[in-house]
Design an enzyme around this catalytic site. Structure first.
Site, PDB file in Angstrom:
ATOM      1  N   ALA A   9      56.120 -13.463  47.857  1.00  0.00           N
ATOM      2  CA  ALA A   9      55.908 -12.074  48.278  1.00  0.00           C
ATOM      3  C   ALA A   9      54.614 -11.509  47.724  1.00  0.00           C
ATOM      4  O   ALA A   9      54.525 -10.323  47.406  1.00  0.00           O
ATOM      5  CB  ALA A   9      57.099 -11.210  47.854  1.00  0.00           C
ATOM      6  N   GLY A  10      53.587 -12.360  47.609  1.00  0.00           N
ATOM      7  CA  GLY A  10      52.254 -11.870  47.310  1.00  0.00           C
ATOM      8  C   GLY A  10      51.607 -11.307  48.559  1.00  0.00           C
ATOM      9  O   GLY A  10      52.281 -11.049  49.569  1.00  0.00           O
ATOM     10  N   SER A  11      50.300 -11.138  48.532  1.00  0.00           N
ATOM     11  CA  SER A  11      49.631 -10.518  49.671  1.00  0.00           C
ATOM     12  C   SER A  11      49.706 -11.373  50.933  1.00  0.00           C
ATOM     13  O   SER A  11      50.038 -10.876  52.020  1.00  0.00           O
ATOM     14  CB  SER A  11      48.165 -10.233  49.318  1.00  0.00           C
ATOM     15  N   HIS A  33      60.280 -12.285  41.552  1.00  0.00           N
ATOM     16  CA  HIS A  33      60.707 -11.250  40.602  1.00  0.00           C
ATOM     17  C   HIS A  33      61.686 -10.283  41.268  1.00  0.00           C
ATOM     18  O   HIS A  33      61.306  -9.571  42.214  1.00  0.00           O
ATOM     19  CB  HIS A  33      59.503 -10.481  40.069  1.00  0.00           C
ATOM     20  N   TYR A  49      50.386  -5.087  46.759  1.00  0.00           N
ATOM     21  CA  TYR A  49      49.403  -5.935  47.429  1.00  0.00           C
ATOM     22  C   TYR A  49      48.913  -5.398  48.766  1.00  0.00           C
ATOM     23  O   TYR A  49      47.743  -5.578  49.107  1.00  0.00           O
ATOM     24  CB  TYR A  49      49.994  -7.337  47.637  1.00  0.00           C
ATOM     25  N   LYS A 106      46.707 -22.666  49.405  1.00  0.00           N
ATOM     26  CA  LYS A 106      45.412 -23.341  49.468  1.00  0.00           C
ATOM     27  C   LYS A 106      45.061 -23.846  48.067  1.00  0.00           C
ATOM     28  O   LYS A 106      44.634 -23.074  47.209  1.00  0.00           O
ATOM     29  CB  LYS A 106      44.325 -22.398  49.987  1.00  0.00           C
ATOM     30  N   LYS A 190      36.832 -24.567  49.559  1.00  0.00           N
ATOM     31  CA  LYS A 190      36.118 -23.312  49.808  1.00  0.00           C
ATOM     32  C   LYS A 190      36.327 -22.312  48.682  1.00  0.00           C
ATOM     33  O   LYS A 190      35.458 -21.460  48.431  1.00  0.00           O
ATOM     34  CB  LYS A 190      36.530 -22.730  51.160  1.00  0.00           C
ATOM     35  N   SER A 253      37.624 -11.589  48.983  1.00  0.00           N
ATOM     36  CA  SER A 253      37.934 -12.874  48.363  1.00  0.00           C
ATOM     37  C   SER A 253      38.015 -12.719  46.847  1.00  0.00           C
ATOM     38  O   SER A 253      37.041 -12.321  46.198  1.00  0.00           O
ATOM     39  CB  SER A 253      36.860 -13.903  48.719  1.00  0.00           C
TER      40      SER A 253
END
Length: 333
Positions: A9-11, A33, A49, A106, A190, A253
């Site tokens: 459940a991050g961005s 969490h 986020y 990634k 990248k 980024s």
């Protein structure tokens, strides 16, 4: 309407869950969490986020992992690479014998340097349908329903096609690929190159330096990718040059922002604390440095970035090391 579970459940995990729910699917979004999940349930948005993106009605935050994956037709994992293997092992007992699992992570496995499809195969077995989602995709823009394109890579063409149909809409275009190795290496490499681009800009260098770094960084990415079994066209596509351009040139980024701070003279700890989110390029630089050496692949930008991060090399000295190298042909291979 498909039943989809998004783990993380991050961005980016939240943005994917919003996209899928907008597409009419029933989506469960799991977070590590419980307090964070409780806030998602109460506020119907991810205030930390993506505070501008309201949840569609068919998006349901869930705190218990067994509940999150129960009856799921598609499992999409979006957690940092260092947590990837442990989460797969934890969720494995709650899945059918041949699960359908994709990931938007990634990076590479920190301890072994394995690509994540190798980690997934070790947990689920070679018969599981697996795929990777990658490309130039900032979470905030996906959540805001801005036009976006990405690559879905899988050795299973039917699974890739199903995922493309799951994600695709009039604002989000998904392309399929069978190059799961190349797509993953593009997405991992990248991040390291974005740190390098941020360092260059933080030092006050201009557009010439940034363009040269991106171009020669693409050469490094391609050399390593081909050596490990990737396809040339992948690195000229969305998961290669597309993602590289995005992360090297836009301050959304985290990896680029981290490099900027280093170029400004801040310490690694100071910049990481200010960003307050995972910076995948830091551990990936160490892994790629080891892979390049073990395979005899020349990756000078990656090497100097590694030395800045792990050997205390001053950014200006790293630039000098790159520029004084012996002149040579521009050929990539």
């Amino acid at each position: 309407m498909a039943k989809v579970s998004v783990l993380g459940a991050g961005s980016w995990g939240t943005a994917l869950a919003i996209l899928l729910a907008r597409n009419g699917h029933r989506v469960k979004l799991w977070g590590h969490h419980p307090a964070h999940v409780a806030a998602l349930q109460a506020e119907r948005l991810n205030r930390r986020y993506l505070p501008e993106a309201r949840f569609p009605a068919s998006l349901h935050p869930v705190a218990a992992l067994p509940e999150a994956v129960a009856e799921s037709e598609f499992l999409i994992v979006s957690v940092p690479s260092h947590a990837f293997g442990a989460l797969l092992a934890e969720v494995r007992p709650h899945l059918p014998p041949r699960p359908r699992v994709a990931w938007a992570t990634k990076g590479l496995e920190l301890e072994s340097g394995r690509l994540l499809h190798e980690v997934a195969a070790a947990v689920f077995g070679p018969e599981a349908a697996t795929a990777v989602l990658s490309g130039p995709t900032f979470a905030a823009e996906v959540a805001a329903n801005q036009p976006t394109a990405m690559t879905v890579a899988s050795k299973n063409p039917e699974f890739a096609a199903a995922l493309v149909n799951l994600l695709h809409n009039e604002r989000f275009r998904a392309y399929s690929s069978d190059d799961i190795v190349g797509v993953q290496l593009g997405g991992a490499t990248k991040n390291v190159l974005a740190i390098a681009a941020g360092v260059a800009d933080g030092l006050g260098f201009g557009s010439n330096a940034r363009a040269a770094l991106i171009t020669r960084g693409l050469a490094e990415m391609t050399r390593l990718g081909l050596a490990l079994g990737g396809k040339p066209e992948t690195f000229m596509g969305l998961a290669g040059v597309g993602d590289l351009l995005l992360t090297c040139t836009d301050n959304q980024s985290r990896n680029r922002r981290f490099g900027l701070g280093l170029g400004w003279g801040e310490s690694r700890a100071e910049v990481a604390a200010r960003i307050g989110q995972e910076i995948e390029g830091i551990p990936t630089a160490k892994i790629l440095h080891g892979l390049a050496r073990s395979h005899g692949i020349e990756m000078p930008i990656t090497e100097q970035t590694y030395r800045i991060l792990y050997e205390g090399l001053a950014p200006l000295e790293a630039v000098r090391n790159l520029l004084i190298r012996e002149p040579k042909s521009e050929a990539w291979a």
